[in-house]
Design a protein around this motif. Sequence first.
Motif, short mmCIF file in Angstrom:
data_model
loop_
_atom_site.label_atom_id
_atom_site.label_comp_id
_atom_site.label_asym_id
_atom_site.label_seq_id
_atom_site.Cartn_x
_atom_site.Cartn_y
_atom_site.Cartn_z
N PRO A 272 -20.46 26.69 37.17
CA PRO A 272 -21.90 26.71 37.47
C PRO A 272 -22.24 25.73 38.57
O PRO A 272 -21.74 24.61 38.60
CB PRO A 272 -22.55 26.31 36.13
N LEU A 273 -23.08 26.16 39.50
CA LEU A 273 -23.44 25.35 40.66
C LEU A 273 -24.94 25.11 40.68
O LEU A 273 -25.72 25.97 40.26
CB LEU A 273 -23.03 26.05 41.96
N SER A 274 -25.35 23.97 41.18
CA SER A 274 -26.77 23.72 41.41
C SER A 274 -27.21 24.50 42.64
O SER A 274 -26.39 24.96 43.45
CB SER A 274 -27.01 22.23 41.60
N SER A 275 -28.52 24.64 42.80
CA SER A 275 -29.04 25.39 43.95
C SER A 275 -28.65 24.71 45.26
O SER A 275 -28.38 25.39 46.27
CB SER A 275 -30.56 25.53 43.85
N GLY A 276 -28.63 23.36 45.27
CA GLY A 276 -28.22 22.66 46.48
C GLY A 276 -26.78 22.95 46.85
O GLY A 276 -26.44 23.14 48.03
N MET A 277 -25.89 22.99 45.85
CA MET A 277 -24.49 23.30 46.11
C MET A 277 -24.31 24.74 46.56
O MET A 277 -23.46 25.03 47.41
CB MET A 277 -23.67 23.01 44.86
N ILE A 278 -25.11 25.65 46.00
CA ILE A 278 -25.03 27.05 46.43
C ILE A 278 -25.42 27.18 47.90
O ILE A 278 -24.76 27.87 48.69
CB ILE A 278 -25.92 27.93 45.54
N LEU A 279 -26.49 26.50 48.30
CA LEU A 279 -26.91 26.54 49.70
C LEU A 279 -25.85 25.92 50.61
O LEU A 279 -25.58 26.43 51.70
CB LEU A 279 -28.25 25.83 49.87
N ASP A 280 -25.25 24.81 50.17
CA ASP A 280 -24.19 24.20 50.96
C ASP A 280 -22.99 25.13 51.10
O ASP A 280 -22.38 25.23 52.17
CB ASP A 280 -23.74 22.88 50.32
N ALA A 281 -22.64 25.83 50.00
CA ALA A 281 -21.51 26.76 50.06
C ALA A 281 -21.82 27.94 50.97
O ALA A 281 -20.94 28.40 51.72
CB ALA A 281 -21.18 27.26 48.65
N LEU A 282 -23.06 28.44 50.95
CA LEU A 282 -23.43 29.56 51.82
C LEU A 282 -23.40 29.16 53.29
O LEU A 282 -23.13 30.01 54.15
CB LEU A 282 -24.81 30.07 51.44
N HIS A 283 -23.68 27.90 53.58
CA HIS A 283 -23.68 27.42 54.96
C HIS A 283 -22.35 26.80 55.36
O HIS A 283 -22.24 26.21 56.44
CB HIS A 283 -24.81 26.42 55.18
N GLY A 284 -21.32 26.91 54.49
CA GLY A 284 -20.00 26.44 54.84
C GLY A 284 -19.83 24.94 54.84
O GLY A 284 -18.96 24.41 55.54
N ARG A 285 -20.65 24.24 54.06
CA ARG A 285 -20.56 22.78 54.05
C ARG A 285 -19.70 22.24 52.91
O ARG A 285 -19.35 21.06 52.92
CB ARG A 285 -21.96 22.16 53.99
#
Length: 386
Positions: A272-285
């Motif tokens: 499970p990921l937080s919304s911040g981690m999901i956004l970071d993963a989508l942006h390749g960070r």
Amino acid sequence: MSDEQIAKGPRHVLSRYLSLTLISRTVMCCGILIALMEILALLEQMTPILKRHLGIKGVLTYMGLHLPAMLQTALPLSVLIAGLLMFTQMTISSEVAILRAAGLSPWGFLRKLLPSALLIGLCGCVLEDQITPRAELALASWWNRTNPTPDNGKAFWFHVPAGEAAACRGPATGLPATDSELAHVGYIARAGREAFNIDLYDRSAEGRILRTLHADHAVYSYSGWHLSDIHCVTVSFAELDTTANESTVLDALWKNPFGPNDMLRLSMDAAPLSSGMILDALHGRIATNQTPGYLRAALLERFLRPAALIVMLLLAMPVIYIPPRTGLRSWLPVWCLGAGLLFIIVQGMFRAMGNAGLLPAPVATVPGLVIFALAAGTALLRNEDK
């Protein structure tokens, strides 16, 4: 008589009564469902816990750290069952008949229950976004740290963010930078601070393999991951010929932006990921082992959680049309419960197709809500016309 004219007293009395009734029954249903889920989980994990000599403390630790994930899973069904219990009890005791005679419509019921449903949904969003990821990561860390045979752990793949995926660069090897890196890890130990049997595949922007690397061992320190016993194969693309050059290095620094907690997260099947981690993963960070479709669907579904609970209440509302004399002999609550379970199954099917990339994230999350909300609304209108 309109909804606003039901009583001369304070308007919030009925809303407070309905809200407290729904919340209390939701808490009760959550407790019962979680108790059953904990028992089933312990039946599966009790033997490994006892083999590790963790005792009753280990059992309690497992139950406590796994509780948020179970609560997140049980919440939608708990709201459905709580709504069925509340509406059925109010119907049998003629409370619904009295309120209907006073002018309260089914939509009036729903409006007065919206604040409590939104509150429960907001608590579910916070639980899913902030508490569950931390609890599951702590559980994975404790489970890996207490594992006497970490070499039996399973292997996993993941993508290292582009631009920060350099392996074995620098004076030790003189290898060039690459645009992307695919990593494979055999197993991890010491709560993610050690990794074994690491394979790295460096690729160009066009997806062409530039280098493969195998390291027997990696240890994390404040300066990063230190690889040892490294074997590299570098591919050279000439105009008329392609050659592969082999080299061996005793140790080198693996430059990447993640640490032991990220390694633990990557080793989990569906962390499970937080919304911040999901956004970071989508942006390749940050490194991830999930597809973009899975991440987008998870983010959208999280913020639609209150809407899903409102649909559950709509599916439970037809029981207000049970004749008081029929009482518990009516099959309508069973049909409503079946509709709620079907809603959960359909949402899961849409979500699975979204995870596989067959459907875009909005199509994998929104249509199920709309279809079942319209179906429940149609059932209410048909019963209202009778």
